[in-house]
Design a protein around this motif. Structure first.
Motif, mmCIF file in Angstrom:
data_model
loop_
_atom_site.group_PDB
_atom_site.id
_atom_site.type_symbol
_atom_site.label_atom_id
_atom_site.label_comp_id
_atom_site.label_asym_id
_atom_site.label_seq_id
_atom_site.Cartn_x
_atom_site.Cartn_y
_atom_site.Cartn_z
ATOM 1 N N VAL A 10 3.860 8.833 4.770
ATOM 2 C CA VAL A 10 3.173 8.247 4.114
ATOM 3 C C VAL A 10 2.932 8.656 2.677
ATOM 4 O O VAL A 10 3.069 9.895 2.436
ATOM 5 C CB VAL A 10 2.036 7.997 4.852
ATOM 6 N N ALA A 47 -1.910 2.878 7.678
ATOM 7 C CA ALA A 47 -1.042 3.913 8.110
ATOM 8 C C ALA A 47 -0.841 4.131 9.486
ATOM 9 O O ALA A 47 0.103 4.794 10.031
ATOM 10 C CB ALA A 47 -1.722 5.298 7.635
ATOM 11 N N THR A 51 -4.229 6.158 1.746
ATOM 12 C CA THR A 51 -3.345 6.858 2.828
ATOM 13 C C THR A 51 -3.967 7.170 4.176
ATOM 14 O O THR A 51 -3.399 7.280 5.369
ATOM 15 C CB THR A 51 -2.619 8.286 2.384
#
Length: 322
Positions: free
Chosen positions: A168, A48, A43
């Motif tokens: 996310v 991202a 992440t």
């Protein structure tokens, strides 16, 4: 409607084809629809920061992209698909996508539409996909029956903006059992010499160049143009040019300011590597050659006549560099 986009990553971040998939998804997404991207990354990683065009980003954590096998990718995507239940799944027509698209459609009992180069909405809410088949010789129009997996040919949609994803989510896949394949390492060939990805001008020759004499004539013209010489796969497979000069899916992806294609038919695999060029000049004796569909300037004549005429003109008025 929910649209799932399977992103692809590179060593230094996100593969540009993933941004093209997001644009394709937005082409058919209504304002109330949701576009969800899947990335095999942590992440906190670069994806991202690049996939913000999606409404949500799902990061498959703990997945080592250097050793991910097709078997692992299939399993992880199917697991997410069963949780998300999307109406459309977009996958790139790439090395990974070739392993994933048909397998996923069969396992999830979804339709499959391949070689897609355009998408549109029609009256009544119909979603229509346009595809190139048989090396671009046939154009297919498909009214999609949902749910459906779309295999998108790279180079046909502009890249979505590289923005940070606001939503996310981390996804921890189930451990894989009874794996048939284990990837230990990857070895990439060293492309010494010319680097076509940084070229401003490229002269690309196709099957129509015929032999070494034709290649030499093209090489002389490339010199007059201050361009780098490249070739399509048939030219490289035939031993007329070295592998590092190949443009296309199995070669280099280029975006020069000028791309001249001599005797190149324009199969989807080749278009993937050069469709983003700023100016494309295509020369072919076949008036229906698929290369003309992406060319800014089309010349329907013998490539040797074209090379002779352009060479004579350049000797009178040399091309400027830069």
């Amino acid at each position: 409607m929910k649209i799932l986009v399977v992103a692809e990553t590179l060593d230094d971040g996100i593969d540009p084809v993933s941004l093209e998939l997001l644009t394709a998804a937005r082409t058919v997404a209504e304002t109330t629809d949701e576009v969800v991207a899947i990335a095999f990354a942590e992440t906190s990683s670069t994806p991202a920061e690049s996939l913000g065009s999606a409404d949500r980003l799902i990061c498959v954590e703990g997945a080592n992209t250097d050793t991910l096998t097709p078997e692992a990718i299939q399993s992880h995507v199917l697991e997410i698909l069963e949780c998300e239940t999307p109406e459309l799944v977009l996958v790139a027509y790439s090395a990974m996508g070739l392993d994933l698209a048909s397998w996923l459609a069969a396992r999830a009992e979804m339709g499959l539409t391949a070689y897609v180069n355009a998408l549109e909405h029609e009256e009544g809410g119909k979603i229509v996909a346009h595809s190139q088949l048989y090396g671009g010789k046939m154009l297919a129009r498909t009214e999609l029956a949902l749910p459906n997996v779309l295999s998108i040919t790279p180079g046909n949609f502009p890249e979505a903006p590289r923005t940070a994803a606001e939503k996310v989510e981390a996804f921890e896949p189930k451990p894989l059992e009874n794996c048939q394949i284990q990837l230990k390492s990857l070895q990439s060939p060293e492309l010494e010499g010319v680097n076509l990805t940084t070229s401003d001008r490229i002269l690309c020759i196709g099957r129509g160049i015929s032999d070494e004499n034709g290649v030499e004539q093209a090489r002389q013209l490339a010199t007059l143009l201050s361009a780098d010489l490249a070739g399509s796969r048939p030219v490289v497979d035939g031993g007329l040019l070295e592998k590092r000069r190949q443009v296309g899916k199995s070669g280099q992806k280029v975006k020069p300011k000028l791309y001249i294609a001599l005797g190149v038919s324009g199969a989807p695999e080749h278009l993937e590597g050069m469709a983003g060029s700023e100016k494309i000049v295509a020369v072919n004796t076949d008036p229906d050659a698929p290369i003309f569909n992406v060319a800014h300037y089309s010349v329907n004549c013998d490539l040797f006549d074209f090379m002779q005429a352009l060479g004579d003109r350049l000797e009178e008025s040399p091309a400027e560099t830069g």
